[in-house]
Design an enzyme around this catalytic site. Structure first.
Site, PDB file in Angstrom:
ATOM      1  N   GLN A 108      -2.673 104.958  44.345  1.00  0.00           N
ATOM      2  CA  GLN A 108      -1.946 103.701  44.235  1.00  0.00           C
ATOM      3  C   GLN A 108      -0.523 104.055  43.817  1.00  0.00           C
ATOM      4  OE1 GLN A 108      -3.891 100.483  44.730  1.00  0.00           O
ATOM      5  NE2 GLN A 108      -5.017 102.126  45.751  1.00  0.00           N
TER       6      GLN A 108
ATOM      7  N   GLY B 162      -5.013  91.679  40.854  1.00  0.00           N
ATOM      8  CA  GLY B 162      -5.248  92.892  41.641  1.00  0.00           C
ATOM      9  C   GLY B 162      -3.977  93.434  42.285  1.00  0.00           C
ATOM     10  N   HIS B 163      -4.145  94.561  42.966  1.00  0.00           N
ATOM     11  CA  HIS B 163      -2.988  95.226  43.567  1.00  0.00           C
ATOM     12  C   HIS B 163      -2.400  94.428  44.727  1.00  0.00           C
ATOM     13  CE1 HIS B 163      -5.886  97.958  46.137  1.00  0.00           C
ATOM     14  NE2 HIS B 163      -6.253  96.714  46.160  1.00  0.00           N
ATOM     15  N   ASN B 164      -1.077  94.462  44.812  1.00  0.00           N
ATOM     16  CA  ASN B 164      -0.321  93.809  45.882  1.00  0.00           C
ATOM     17  C   ASN B 164      -0.412  92.284  45.854  1.00  0.00           C
ATOM     18  OD1 ASN B 164      -1.068  96.684  47.017  1.00  0.00           O
ATOM     19  ND2 ASN B 164       0.786  95.999  48.049  1.00  0.00           N
TER      20      ASN B 164
END
Lengths: 325, 325, 325
Positions: free
Chosen positions: C196, C237-239
């Site tokens: 990541q 969460g991511h993005n």
């Protein structure tokens, strides 16, 4: 030196027991896993057949279980007896060795007798720490807080200013007590912060699980009542009052200003809206969402939460509906 | 110096690729965002039209995608290739510089080779740290714990005593391993604590997301199986056994003594009651509540959780019911 | 010295108020709890009867409330006025005293003016800290991160490398920003980690509650928009992109790559699947599970989430169904 079965029987007051007093016991184990150096226990009747097959040196058995064996130590409540034996003989935890020179302790803090404080602990101005308190590494106790005698605070706990913590409490790692409640006033499309100037007060004998968060009151107090046990990752909002001897299982959330009575049991992942009154001895099933007041002694379930019986009828109606098509 | 496309093609074994080998690549980016210094990838076919318009210097493309371009680097699995390229060329993290003189390390601790330990880390008595381990600032590792080779522990992680952590694990900030399980014996209207004297054992190649909590066993072990990946704010209760190569998405909760098989996938915010058996390759949809055993290979959904097909039929029946009125 | 009522009335511009200007005020309190040294406020009309019985020295009352009293200080918006009075006179927090010699600060870090840094804080290479920033004990700020002017970071917060935090933000204890997103590529029955390598960017005036976690992007950025307020134990969460002036109440979870518009309100324990588009001013009721895109201005509820009106019809249909049997 580990205790003998005789030490344990004497501690439990099992005066009629006549088994092998000199056998040394290394610890406790479930019936199925126990070896000849373990003490086992029978609490759930479904495991009674294992009484025959267990390798345990001895077994704690309730007075009313039929049968007999020299290995059985009769006690009124084997589950409780197990807890007491573990606590007395087998539960010693490593503890920081006195007050670490690597802690940062404000000169104005008052520290009781027999206190252990690990490295990298911060104790800010005017904090009062009672006797026999243990504070592990990396914990932060902000200005003006009070920690009652016999309390244990594990590593990396964060306690904000002016928090009051009772006697014999246990706060696990990652717990945050006294962070700002979630209060904002809408103003011209923005959210203006309402300063949270109240406090958190935690009464005696409360345990709080890892990562749980108890917010300070906007004004006044957020309160956790005596003897209440909180599991991990539970959220308690500002101005909430939790009564005495409640159980809040993991990942429960309680929104601001809701009040729980005494002996309330809330199963995992359930939530309460704000400003509710929840009566004494209410029970909430797992993953429920409580949007309304709940009267004393009621059991509720579902999202939105409804009484157990109604929930069961509803599930049944749905099943019949599906069969019909 | 950043890698060239030639370096990357060679690393991927893309021997037939004949594009501009000397172009320097600064990093990877999605097709739509990539500039002339990026490598992009096509994994989801719905983005295939972007192959025409992307500004990327080159694109990882699966062998079976029709068409051709000197910019396409053919690979069997572009998603995996992206992971491998990132890991090899672009994933370097800042790491503490050796062992900080500001850490507190017990003389009885054993520390492997090439270990990095940040400031304000506490390593208590008899801890064993394997080779190539990285521990960031403020982490706490209590007495008697073992950390396997190649494991990374981020800032402010808390690991209780006697925990066993495998090789190449990753524990993110705020993780708490080995706090007491939630066990109490009711006695005269109070909750008597049952000391939690078991441990947590985490096998190799496990990753645990920020703020997740894994409780120690009452007696025996709580186990997280090899290769299992746990997301953020997940709660794993005492004596739970999670199998190998499972996925537990954020905010999942597993109550005490439940056992998950291998390759189980649990979507976000789902929960399991205690003492259940969940078979291999079970899949649980998001926000489900599992109250019963689930046989191998089953997909379940809802609260209470029921098989996918049954859930779909139920939703349909409800929709028809509403249309009728 | 505590402020007088005159000081407070002047600050609020309540020029027509003619009460006892010299009375000293110790703090604010709800109408029912206030004593003669408190200022109270009437915001919710249901408490209007308490205007008669309150012991408060004075009360903030909206311009349109009928009646009169020398104790009433008239303001356009009593709730907002309360926030402003608290902030101006009563909200001072204890703050670390300058830069602690017990902090670990990399020589390459740049530190602004009037910065307070507590003991056992780690500030890694190339971090930039703006003016008037406060960082409490035990916080960790990894390499290359930027903290905007006027931001407050409480004890034991963990910020990973290259994070960008805006001005006047508040991060409560236990918050984790920039841990790896949950991304794995299946390969031969194992889960291969996708590094990541993106970042987290938090805009100005964001508040993040205790224990919440915001993951870094796989590639690119995870973004929290200006003025958004996040409660405790929330997972982002991511993005994910969260718009401006949103409210995310406790224990909400947002899966990867989902985008929320501006002024979105999400009540407690709700969750979003990944890759969704949620329009401006959407409202999500508590404990909902959003599996699909939601258009601008819609209110949704349930698991799966459906529009409010549809949810109400469905509940009604279920009730009728049960009555029929």
């Amino acid at each position: 030196m580990p205790p003998t079965l005789g030490d344990i029987a004497d501690f439990l007051g099992a005066s009629s027991w006549s088994g092998p007093r000199e056998t040394r016991i290394a610890g406790m184990a479930p019936l199925a896993d126990a070896t000849a150096e373990h003490l086992a226990f029978l609490s759930n009747p479904k495991y009674a057949p294992q009484l025959e097959t267990t390798q345990a040196a001895a077994v704690l058995v309730a007075n009313d279980v039929p049968g007999d064996s020299p290995r059985w130590i009769r006690v009124p409540n084997p589950y409780l007896a197990m807890a007491l034996v573990l606590r007395r003989f087998f539960a010693a935890k490593p503890r920081p060795d006195g007050i670490s020179p690597l802690a940062s302790i404000a000169p104005s803090a008052r520290i009781g007798n027999n206190v252990a404080i690990g490295p990298f602990v911060t104790i800010a101005n005017d904090v009062a720490i009672g006797d026999d308190v243990t504070i592990y590494q990396g914990a932060s106790i902000e200005a003006g807080s009070t920690i009652g005698a016999g309390t244990t605070i594990y590593a990396n706990v964060s306690i904000y200013d002016r928090t009051i913590i009772g006697k014999r409490c246990i706060l696990h790692s990652g717990v945050v007590i006294g962070a700002d409640g979630y209060g904002f006033a809408p103003y011209e499309g923005r959210h203006e912060k309402i300063p949270q100037v109240g406090i958190v007060r935690i009464e005696d004998d409360v345990e709080i699980g890892a990562g749980s968060t108890i917010d300070r009151a906007a004004l006044g107090e957020t309160v956790i009542g005596e003897g209440t046990k909180i599991d991990n990752l539970v959220q308690v909002g500002h101005n909430v009052k939790v009564g005495k001897h409640c159980l809040l299982v993991a990942q429960v959330g309680i929104a601001g200003s809701t009040e729980l009575g005494d002996h309330v049991v809330v199963a995992g992942q359930s939530g309460f809206a704000g400003h509710l009154k929840i009566g004494n001895r209410v029970q909430v099933a797992a993953k429920s969402a409580v949007f309304d007041d709940v009267p004393e002694g009621t059991k509720v379930m579902g999202a939105p939460a409804i009484p157990f019986r109604e929930f069961a009828r509803r599930e049944l109606a749905l099943k019949k509906l599906m069969r019909k098509r």
